[in-house]
Design a protein around this motif. Structure first.
Motif, mmCIF file in Angstrom:
data_model
loop_
_atom_site.group_PDB
_atom_site.id
_atom_site.type_symbol
_atom_site.label_atom_id
_atom_site.label_comp_id
_atom_site.label_asym_id
_atom_site.label_seq_id
_atom_site.Cartn_x
_atom_site.Cartn_y
_atom_site.Cartn_z
ATOM 1 N N CYS A 75 0.882 -1.347 -0.056
ATOM 2 C CA CYS A 75 -0.181 -0.106 0.029
ATOM 3 C C CYS A 75 0.918 1.053 -0.106
ATOM 4 C CB CYS A 75 -0.835 -0.130 1.465
ATOM 5 S SG CYS A 75 -1.958 1.402 1.450
ATOM 6 N N GLU A 76 0.664 2.219 -0.799
ATOM 7 C CA GLU A 76 1.195 3.378 -0.712
ATOM 8 C C GLU A 76 0.701 4.586 0.098
ATOM 9 O OE1 GLU A 76 0.134 5.701 -4.868
ATOM 10 O OE2 GLU A 76 1.409 4.329 -5.228
ATOM 11 N N GLY A 77 -0.404 4.232 0.677
ATOM 12 C CA GLY A 77 -1.073 5.252 1.498
ATOM 13 C C GLY A 77 -1.900 6.313 0.901
ATOM 14 N N CYS A 78 -2.207 6.178 -0.334
ATOM 15 C CA CYS A 78 -2.910 7.395 -0.929
ATOM 16 C C CYS A 78 -4.385 7.636 -0.504
ATOM 17 C CB CYS A 78 -2.849 6.975 -2.547
ATOM 18 S SG CYS A 78 -3.951 5.623 -3.160
ATOM 19 N N LEU A 79 -5.088 6.707 0.344
ATOM 20 C CA LEU A 79 -6.380 6.802 0.617
ATOM 21 C C LEU A 79 -7.454 6.925 -0.462
ATOM 22 C CD1 LEU A 79 -5.795 9.081 3.605
ATOM 23 C CD2 LEU A 79 -5.393 6.707 3.528
ATOM 24 N N LEU A 80 -7.074 6.732 -1.709
ATOM 25 C CA LEU A 80 -8.064 6.556 -2.896
ATOM 26 C C LEU A 80 -9.079 5.793 -2.616
ATOM 27 C CD1 LEU A 80 -8.354 8.005 -5.338
ATOM 28 C CD2 LEU A 80 -7.147 6.438 -6.656
ATOM 29 N N CYS A 81 -8.879 4.347 -2.088
ATOM 30 C CA CYS A 81 -9.964 3.527 -1.869
ATOM 31 C C CYS A 81 -10.849 3.910 -0.820
ATOM 32 C CB CYS A 81 -9.422 2.233 -1.480
ATOM 33 S SG CYS A 81 -8.354 2.322 -0.116
ATOM 34 N N GLU A 82 -10.477 4.734 0.196
ATOM 35 C CA GLU A 82 -11.447 5.146 1.377
ATOM 36 C C GLU A 82 -12.293 6.463 0.554
ATOM 37 O OE1 GLU A 82 -11.101 7.093 5.788
ATOM 38 O OE2 GLU A 82 -9.411 7.437 4.453
ATOM 39 N N LYS A 83 -11.847 7.096 -0.277
ATOM 40 C CA LYS A 83 -12.539 8.344 -0.959
ATOM 41 C C LYS A 83 -13.355 7.888 -1.796
ATOM 42 C CE LYS A 83 -8.489 11.267 -0.433
ATOM 43 N NZ LYS A 83 -7.218 11.555 -0.981
ATOM 44 N N LEU A 84 -13.098 6.621 -2.434
ATOM 45 C CA LEU A 84 -14.072 6.360 -3.716
ATOM 46 C C LEU A 84 -15.022 5.194 -2.941
ATOM 47 C CD1 LEU A 84 -11.593 5.882 -6.444
ATOM 48 C CD2 LEU A 84 -13.231 7.801 -6.120
#
Length: 168
Positions: A43-52
């Motif tokens: 995981c690169e910690g972009c938090l994209l999954c949480e936002k989407l």
């Protein structure tokens, strides 16, 4: 076929339903979207999954030991958006559909992960042990450079990549 013929046929053949949960679960199709699995190492910690996430099933939170990942399966709608948009494929869906649980266990039905904190090898600051986004770096990093990059905070990673390949 009239009702009596259908009734007689069903009596001779027996029940047609699966005896779940008293027998092994039926095999699932290969492309079925089921339980989510998270790999914190990539995981690169972009938090994209949480936002989407349309149902809000995915949550990241800061903790003293790093950043925690939680995906609540009772809330998840298994749409596959998190897997589709994850740049490093740290989230993927299995074809495990057997998510039946007792009401008392509803809070245990979750996927948890931890991206640990690190101390930067260069500046001594705090950072997260996330996988660096190296997909667009040319020429590609060697295994040694990748290990050096991973041991740095985001600020020092940028500095390392700017000075990479330049003569000292």
């Amino acid at each position: 076929m009239n009702f009596l013929e259908l009734f007689g046929r069903n009596l001779r053949r027996g029940p047609y339903t699966e005896p779940f949960p008293f027998a092994p679960a039926a095999p699932a199709p290969k492309r079925l979207r089921g339980r989510i699995v998270f790999d914190a190492r990539i995981c690169e910690g972009c938090l994209l999954c949480e936002k989407l996430c349309p149902s809000g099933a995915i949550r990241f939170a800061r903790a003293p030991e790093g950043m925690t990942f939680d995906c609540w399966h009772p809330t998840c709608v298994f749409c596959g958006t998190c897997e589709f948009y994850c740049p490093t494929k740290a989230i993927h869906q299995t074809n495990d559909w057997s998510l039946a649980h007792l009401e008392a266990e509803k809070f245990a039905l979750a996927e948890h992960g931890l991206i640990p904190s690190i101390v930067c090898a260069e500046c001594g600051g705090k950072g997260l042990d996330t996988a660096p986004n190296v997909s667009k770096i040319r020429p590609p990093l060697s295994a040694e450079e990748l290990a050096q990059l991973r041991a740095r905070c985001p600020k020092c990673r940028n500095k390392f990549l700017r000075t990479r390949g330049k003569a000292s």
